[in-house]
Design a protein around this motif. Sequence first.
Motif: not given
Length: 367
Positions: A42-52, A100-118
């Motif tokens: 949940t913490t990273a630096s710009p350019g450091e990849s995050i796997t969601a 794979l999420l690669i941050p482009q800038r510093a800051g606080s972010f909230t990703i999601g929600p993910a959604e799918v239609a079934i």
Amino acid sequence: MGRAEKVKVEKIGKSLVIVALLLMPALAGANETSLDLTVDKTTASPGESITARVTVHGETSPPQPMLNNTDGFDTQFVGTSSQISIINGKYSAAKSFEFLLIPQRAGSFTIGPAEVAIDGRTYRSDTVALTIAQGEAPPTSPQNVGDRAAFVTAELSDTSPFINQQAIYTFRFYSRVPVRRTELKPPNFTGFRKEQLGDARQFQKILNGQEWTISEIRWALFPISAGDVQIEGPQVIADVAVPSGRRSFFNDPFFDDMFQRVQQKTFSTKPIAVHVRPLPAEGKPADFTGLVGTAQISARMSSQDLEVGESATLTLSVEGHGDIRDLSTPELKGGSDFKTYDDQPSFKPATGNHGVEGTKVFKKAIV
């Protein structure tokens, strides 16, 4: 005593079904459809990849979910994985989609929600808060290593396993310059049973147009209790060759290497946070021993027809992924007309790259 009576194997066949049911409980139906969103950190630096990872539970072939609110990230779809499991007699199916999420800038972010239609209904996950801090990102691959000559990485195949569920911890040391000596201090893996998967291996790979030497060590980890635990990063002390800045008279890389100097460096990675989930309390068999994994059972008899007093050998083979070695000798029920004698079980480990797995064989003499 009269003529010998033929004893057919229908009763033994019924007993085999009972044994199979003991080892592999009947499917209890798929779990309800739901959607989860998790990240490897949940913490990273710009350019450091995050796997969601977006996981659709209760479905075997769902469409690809949409991951919302990823502004500020370079988002790449990586691939999928499917899982069908039986835990405490309950059947569940799930399919995971990795981004794979690669941050482009510093800051606080909230990703999601993910959604799918079934089937005309939309399912949504929770959101995840991320903190992207300024500063030099620790390298996680040669793609963001910059001008470093060497670095280390560590990853865990599953950061939210169940108790006793196998997860693979992989450590790699990358180097594109000569390394004279290395000393590895591995994590202590507190809260896990561990088993090293073979010896360390070394191989070469071309990445970003450069040849890297990669040393890899893998462990199978089995969490022993539920809760949050942290795996501290490994530490490597190495004597690394670094250029002295001097050029040879011949202006040739071979002779330039003669002016390299050796510098002792320490390499480490960030800790890995793991959330160990408890096993479901409902549906647990009374003789459940705690083994978690995937397995299949097969059975065969040495003879199809027996006379009273004669014996035959029943062979039960359990092949699977997980610590199958801990599987206890199954009890043969429904055989009141037979006497049984157990042989010493044997275990044959499998060769592969998927962790602890193999085949355990039980033999019973039946009279």
